[in-house]
Design an enzyme around this catalytic site. Structure first.
Site, PDB file in Angstrom:
ATOM      1  N   ASP A 430      -8.824  63.939  12.061  1.00 12.80           N
ATOM      2  CA  ASP A 430      -7.741  63.376  12.502  1.00 12.80           C
ATOM      3  C   ASP A 430      -8.297  61.372  12.109  1.00 12.80           C
ATOM      4  O   ASP A 430      -9.257  61.507  12.167  1.00 12.80           O
ATOM      5  CB  ASP A 430      -7.253  63.466  13.412  1.00 12.80           C
ATOM      6  CG  ASP A 430      -5.794  61.631  14.118  1.00 12.80           C
ATOM      7  OD1 ASP A 430      -5.318  61.767  12.974  1.00 12.80           O
ATOM      8  OD2 ASP A 430      -6.018  61.481  14.980  1.00 12.80           O
ATOM      9  N   ASP A 627      -7.611  63.164  18.237  1.00  8.62           N
ATOM     10  CA  ASP A 627      -7.843  62.498  19.148  1.00  8.62           C
ATOM     11  C   ASP A 627      -6.845  62.358  20.190  1.00  8.62           C
ATOM     12  O   ASP A 627      -6.824  62.120  21.210  1.00  8.62           O
ATOM     13  CB  ASP A 627      -8.556  60.697  19.191  1.00  8.62           C
ATOM     14  CG  ASP A 627      -8.383  59.725  20.319  1.00  8.62           C
ATOM     15  OD1 ASP A 627      -9.342  59.469  21.152  1.00  8.62           O
ATOM     16  OD2 ASP A 627      -7.330  59.268  20.089  1.00  8.62           O
ATOM     17  N   ASP A 631      -2.091  65.967  17.824  1.00  8.34           N
ATOM     18  CA  ASP A 631      -3.564  67.141  17.275  1.00  8.34           C
ATOM     19  C   ASP A 631      -3.741  68.184  18.401  1.00  8.34           C
ATOM     20  O   ASP A 631      -3.688  69.098  18.071  1.00  8.34           O
ATOM     21  CB  ASP A 631      -5.057  65.964  17.835  1.00  8.34           C
ATOM     22  CG  ASP A 631      -4.577  65.412  16.486  1.00  8.34           C
ATOM     23  OD1 ASP A 631      -4.301  65.295  15.307  1.00  8.34           O
ATOM     24  OD2 ASP A 631      -5.402  63.652  16.875  1.00  8.34           O
TER      25      ASP A 631
END
Length: 730
Positions: A430, A627, A631
């Site tokens: 990410d 994070d 996600d």
């Protein structure tokens, strides 16, 4: 209707006297048959067990008694076990006697190897030969009945529980060798007291080394469990007075105020209400430098206060603290066997049964070929094929890897992650909060509605952003706080954060949305022309059913170690991808800086999920590093998931590993440690298989003597254990 279901009781037990993985299987088998025990999991690495039971059916005393009846000790975790110290001293005596006896008996056995057949006129007469055999018998007796006693106890436990542990063939080999050599001492024929003593000494040595490996590999876990102090200085009526009362740390309650002296450890999680200092949080977060603390700063239970006096307010106690969670996750990780280790353990158990059958068949076959050698060949087969190498080494590597990662600030939540991370072919990142610092800064704001000024807009933002954990939400919360914007009401009547989209809130009968452009636009279907000065920046908008209210631009910075981490993975031949919900042009800028060719922006959580699934269908082993709250779904899907320590709790809960320090250089360390551990496990298993492929045919063919079998088996175990020690090297 009243619920009559009784609540389960839980306890952690420290198990003493365990020797190998078979011990945990025996204990678990016995406890599974005890009525009322709903769950019993034993960690063969730390020798700690988690037990849950129905107090109406069974008591903790019954559980402990059931374990002790098997010959093991069991005490509630935290209680001092003096029996372990006594057992260690006894084990040293067993090893000393076996070692001393080995040196002596070799002198008596040496003439027999030079002159296999004594003659009346030769250098070795029958009388001297008989005398040397008697002396060897006397020396071998204490080794057989004292030094080798742990093998017998373990074998008896296994047989009583209808299991064949690796001490069963060991015990049979020792006893048969002793009895047959006693018979040959008086009836004539070769004796192998020297082989027996050598076998016992080398096996005891291997197990002592394995115990040292276990001690080193679980040092990080033991250090964590010993961090919380037993007592705390509770401020009984703070802030009215500074009167303190020494209180057991386990009895602290939420909202209690505690004084922390310089050099003292933090007793629970909380926040500083008074004072300034620095704290050492290295064991919990991997952060090597002292962390400054002042009013409002968070304190972690188990950290050490290095500077001045602090007054803290307790926020979490007991199992809810970060340290307790850390210990629990590490224990669960050590309990969960990776597929490779579980496969080795499963086949080792089957292999032990095959050994006994093979030894009997070899003995029967040689009875027809040469009856004088039948017994010794059967013993040789049992001794040389004892699967110590299969059973001892792999758990040591795994627990050592978990400990090494903990010292580097990487928490292993699931044991399978060690093996899977080592095999990962694709690393998917990410962007915000993972490759970047995650601390977005509001750099530009444009009001889009004529009847709303900046102050009114920020008041709406302050009300809508609420307790958002998303980096954009945190940035807006900081911006409103910096401008001293205060809420004028009790907050929204309705509030929902939608992963990957934004926040919807109902405030004073006004339906508001704060988030990405598409999410806000769907509320009014109004068009928006983004000014050129907003290009290349992370954008968020505020709007309602009537249209746009404001547009916000944010900037973030790359983590200092992001580029090195990406280069490291690429040099190892790993495929690196960047999947982000941020704008395409922003993602393109960051991917260019990091030299990531496969970078995609404007992705919703379900799109990330589908892309990772497509990679897996092509045969990729995917490691996902994320994070934020959005996600969670893709972290659950990935073969191995890694969350940042500063990230949203939901992403950590769904992850296999957590980078407690949020440093990407710790991810590099994790890849190196897991790769090394998998390599060592493969080496150990390969050596164990190769050794048996060579040794078994040689033993069955009668090419090896019992003393050669003893050396071969013991050296095989020593080689594997010593190889496992390499995981502890930096």
């Amino acid at each position: 209707m009243k619920n009559d279901m009784p609540s389960l009781a839980h306890e952690k037990l420290a198990i003493g006297g365990m020797r190998c993985a078979a011990c945990s299987q025996i204990i678990e088998f016995r406890l599974s048959r005890l009525p009322g025990v709903s769950e019993f999991r034993i960690n063969s690495a730390s020798h700690r067990a988690d037990v849950s039971w129905n107090p109406r059916q069974v008591s903790l005393h019954d559980i402990i008694e059931s374990i002790t009846s098997l010959g093991y000790s069991a005490l509630p975790s935290g209680a001092k076990d003096t029996s372990q110290e006594k057992q260690s001293k006894l084990d040293l005596w067993r090893l000393f006697i076996a070692g001393f006896a080995m040196m002596q008996v070799m002198m008596y056995a040496f003439p027999a190897y030079l002159v296999p057949v004594p003659t009346p006129d030769g250098d070795l007469t029958p009388d001297i030969d008989r005398l040397l055999k008697l002396a060897s018998l006397v020396i071998a007796t204490p080794v057989t009945f004292f030094s080798a006693n742990p093998f017998y106890r373990s074998a008896v436990r296994a047989i009583r529980n209808r299991r064949i542990g690796m001490d069963v063939p060991v015990s049979i080999g020792v006893i048969v060798t002793y009895l047959a050599s006693c018979w040959a001492t008086f009836a004539g024929g070769p004796v192998y007291f020297d082989s027996l003593i050598m076998f016992v000494f080398l096996l005891l040595s291997a197990r002592m080394i394995e115990a040292r490996v276990h001690s080193k590999s679980t040092a990080a876990l033991r250090a964590l469990t010993e961090l919380v102090p037993l007592t705390a200085e509770k401020l009984v009526d703070y802030p009215a007075s500074r009167r303190t009362l020494s209180t057991p740390a386990a009895e602290l309650q939420i909202d209690d105020c505690v004084q922390i002296a310089p050099g003292a450890q933090i007793p629970a999680d909380g926040a500083v209400v008074e004072g300034e200092s620095e704290c050492d949080e290295s064991l919990m977060t991997g952060e090597s430098h002292p962390v400054p603390k002042k009013a409002g700063a968070k304190l972690i239970g188990g950290a050490m206060n290095l500077g001045g006096f602090l007054v803290m307010r307790i926020e979490r106690v007991g199992d809810a603290t970060q340290l307790s969670t850390l210990v629990r996750m590490m224990e669960n990780a050590a309990n969960e066997k990776p597929p490779l280790v579980a496969l080795a353990d499963r086949h080792a158990s089957v292999f032990m049964t095959v050994i006994l059958v093979l030894a009997m068949l070899a003995g029967v076959a040689w009875w027809w070929i040469d009856p004088s050698r039948a017994l010794w060949i059967a013993v040789t087969v049992m001794v040389i094929t004892c699967p110590c190498a299969l059973s001892l080494a792999t758990p040591g590597v795994m627990s050592g890897a978990v400990g090494q990662l903990a010292r580097r600030g990487v928490l292993v939540a699931r044991g399978r992650a060690v093996e899977t991370l080592a095999r990962a072919t694709h690393f998917v990142f990410d962007k915000t909060g993972t490759l970047t610092e995650g601390k977005l800064h509001l750099v530009k704001m444009q009001i889009l509605r004529s009847n709303v000024d900046e102050a009114a807009c920020l008041k709406l933002v302050a009300a809508v952003v609420g307790a958002s954990l998303h980096p954009v939400g945190k940035a807006l919360a900081r911006a409103t706080a910096d401008r001293a914007i205060a809420l004028e009401n009790e907050g929204p009547a309705y509030w929902q954060e939608i992963p990957g989209q934004g926040i919807e809130a109902h405030l004073n009968q006004q339906r508001l949305r704060l988030g990405n452009i598409g999410f806000v636009q769907a509320l009014s279907n109004a068009d928006l022309n983004v000014p050129e000065e907003f290009a290349g920046k992370t954008l968020a908008a505020l709007g309602d059913a009537q249209g746009w209210i404001a547009l916000f631009a944010f900037e973030d910075v790359l983590r200092a170690d992001a580029k090195n981490c990406i280069e490291f993975l690429q040099q190892m031949g790993k495929k690196v991808l960047l999947l982000s919900g941020d704008k395409e042009d922003v993602v393109a800028q960051f991917s260019q800086k990091l030299n990531i060719s496969a970078a995609y922006g404007d992705l919703r959580p379900e799109q990330k999920h589908d892309m990772v699934k497509a990679l897996q269908q092509q045969g990729a082993v995917v490691a996902m590093i994320g994070d934020g709250m959005n996600d969670g779904p893709v972290l659950s899907l990935a073969d191995v998931s890694i969350a940042m320590g500063q990230g949203a709790p939901i992403s950590q809960a769904r992850s296999d590993l957590v980078l407690m320090s949020s440093r990407l250089q710790d991810l590099q360390a994790a890849v190196q440690v897991t790769g090394k551990s998998l390599k060592l496990i493969y080496q150990n298993l390969s050596w164990a298989v190769l050794y048996n492929v060579i040794a078994i045919p040689a033993a069955v063919a009668g090419l090896l003597l019992p003393w050669q079998a003893a050396i071969g088996m013991s050296l095989s175990s020593l080689i594997v254990v010593m190889n496992s020690l390499r995981i502890l090297r930096d």
